[in-house]
Design a protein around this motif. Sequence first.
Motif, PDB file in Angstrom:
ATOM      1  N   SER A  22       0.828  -1.209   0.000  1.00  0.00           N
ATOM      2  CA  SER A  22       0.000   0.000   0.000  1.00  0.00           C
ATOM      3  C   SER A  22       0.860   1.256   0.000  1.00  0.00           C
ATOM      4  CB  SER A  22      -0.944  -0.005   1.201  1.00  0.00           C
ATOM      5  OG  SER A  22      -1.829  -1.108   1.145  1.00  0.00           O
ATOM      6  N   VAL A  27      -0.676   4.715   5.493  1.00  0.00           N
ATOM      7  CA  VAL A  27      -1.474   3.637   4.917  1.00  0.00           C
ATOM      8  C   VAL A  27      -1.473   2.460   5.883  1.00  0.00           C
ATOM      9  CG1 VAL A  27      -1.148   4.277   2.485  1.00  0.00           C
ATOM     10  CG2 VAL A  27       0.493   2.742   3.580  1.00  0.00           C
ATOM     11  N   ASP A  28      -2.581   1.770   5.945  1.00  0.00           N
ATOM     12  CA  ASP A  28      -2.727   0.587   6.796  1.00  0.00           C
ATOM     13  C   ASP A  28      -2.596   0.913   8.284  1.00  0.00           C
ATOM     14  OD1 ASP A  28      -3.444  -2.071   6.934  1.00  0.00           O
ATOM     15  OD2 ASP A  28      -1.369  -2.817   6.889  1.00  0.00           O
ATOM     16  N   THR A  75      -5.883  -3.005   2.729  1.00  0.00           N
ATOM     17  CA  THR A  75      -5.669  -1.608   2.341  1.00  0.00           C
ATOM     18  C   THR A  75      -5.234  -1.511   0.889  1.00  0.00           C
ATOM     19  OG1 THR A  75      -5.027  -1.042   4.606  1.00  0.00           O
ATOM     20  CG2 THR A  75      -4.410   0.509   2.896  1.00  0.00           C
ATOM     21  N   ALA A  76      -4.528  -2.520   0.398  1.00  0.00           N
ATOM     22  CA  ALA A  76      -4.104  -2.533  -1.003  1.00  0.00           C
ATOM     23  C   ALA A  76      -5.302  -2.456  -1.947  1.00  0.00           C
ATOM     24  CB  ALA A  76      -3.277  -3.783  -1.285  1.00  0.00           C
ATOM     25  N   VAL A  79      -6.152   1.225  -2.234  1.00  0.00           N
ATOM     26  CA  VAL A  79      -5.164   1.870  -3.101  1.00  0.00           C
ATOM     27  C   VAL A  79      -5.426   1.520  -4.561  1.00  0.00           C
ATOM     28  CG1 VAL A  79      -2.713   1.979  -3.693  1.00  0.00           C
ATOM     29  CG2 VAL A  79      -3.421   1.970  -1.288  1.00  0.00           C
ATOM     30  N   LEU A  88       0.342  -5.358  -5.511  1.00  0.00           N
ATOM     31  CA  LEU A  88      -0.948  -5.080  -4.873  1.00  0.00           C
ATOM     32  C   LEU A  88      -1.825  -6.331  -4.842  1.00  0.00           C
ATOM     33  CD1 LEU A  88      -1.603  -1.614  -6.525  1.00  0.00           C
ATOM     34  CD2 LEU A  88      -1.150  -2.004  -4.095  1.00  0.00           C
TER      35      LEU A  88
END
Length: 502
Positions: A51, A135-136, A188-189, A192, A211
């Motif tokens: 991510s 992120v995450d 989370t990927a 994104v 990803l």
Amino acid sequence: MPPPPTLPAYVQWAKQQTMEHLRASKHGKTPNKHLLIVMGNDAGDLDSAASAMGLSYLLAHDAKLRAKYHLGDDANVVPLLQTPRDDLEDRSENVLVYDMLGISREDILCIDDLGVSIHHSTYLSPEQNVSLGLVDHPLLTPAWGGAKEDPHERQVDVIVDHHEEQGAHLDAKLRIIRSPSNDPVGSTASLVSNLFHDSGNTPPHALADLLLSAIVLDTKNVVMLPKGKASAVDLAAYKFLLPHSSFKTATSAASFVSEAQERLSNLANAAGVVYDTSTHATKHETTAVWSKLLRQVKANVAHLDTHGLLARDMKIADVHTSQGKVRFGISSVPLSLSAWLSGAYRQHAKPHDTTDAAVEQEWRRCWVTMHAWMQERGLDIAVVLPSFKEMHNGKLKSRRDFAMLYAAPQGGKAFADVLAELEAWGKPGSLAPSATFLDLRPWRGQRLIRGERERVHGLGADGQVQIPTAAPIYGTVLRQGNTNANRKVVQPALVRILKYIL
């Protein structure tokens, strides 16, 4: 110099740009170009790394998207892993993916590459034309100052996350948080990836692979809710990435996995391991074997001792209570406690039956190591969440345990109150009657001692740990009946309970 189009070259470029920016700051020059550092969480799992690299790549290459969110027309956007360089090898699944995609580990920007105190250094402040992206994870980790960090010292411009909303950094310009309690997303990927789709961008081949690898690892190859963790967002991301990846056809996927299997022998935990890549998947067939292989590589932690197991997948959080700041760490460990205590996992063996004397020594060693770990990391509370599978009535069943070591304010009484609230969590009359029930029960291990299943050793009747310490510390080990209640559930529960008790 513009960011390169390929992922490996971009990762190398990003590290170079960051180091040049910091060098200028250290020589008393305020860099003209803005630097946006997009960092994953402190656990450093594949979703976090993918991510960070994915979102930073997107923002670095799309000036219109940066302008939409007021992130700077002429900004360098770079990924940062909050993993010390020497610890990269602890996550073999990440290393395998990096090697497959041609990403040199030397080119990855790691937390210790910054060469400054990340908590107090002015070199990472808005005054030096630096802002941060998360992120995450939904708020700055304690190492960066946490949620209460002075905005003049740290400026958070971006958050993309799938953990519980913490109400932090509300002025972030790009802020996407999908909380598991009301709008769950498996990876989370996926969030994104959908930003790529929605902005009309196509990730390069290697980034699509990266990803997609994070998504199929976290969601066990897109097993949908409620049986699995995948949501409609994950499925949409999967479908978007697939045509741009090595998994677009069965032939290309088989070639990718074959090469990965050849590279497995180079991993730190490869000795004596045979990976099972058989699959009977009827959905998402081209990624089924890769997902299974990644999960097996991740679960193989034979190369790690107790210290390594605690460090490998740990997140630290600060809770501000009436008693002051309480810092706790939660480590997820893919082992049973019996396998861990006995060391059987290091020989890829099952825990064998044992004796009272042997198990007493093993538990004592475990408590001493955990206490030393707490002191090393400055923790008031350490929580370990072991997860594993075992045979029951001829079927392989998922299991979870819960272990906690407590050295926080108010000692034994507060420990007992915290434990009672955890045991009641999700029940009527508790702090959170509608929350996910943990279902904590007495612990019984896998090993037999004189014909009976192993029990917890080294604790007094009040939970005090029976090892020499400057002040009393308390501990518990329980079986967690709800195997779906992972760290995303336990961490916010513990935060709320500590604020209530303390």
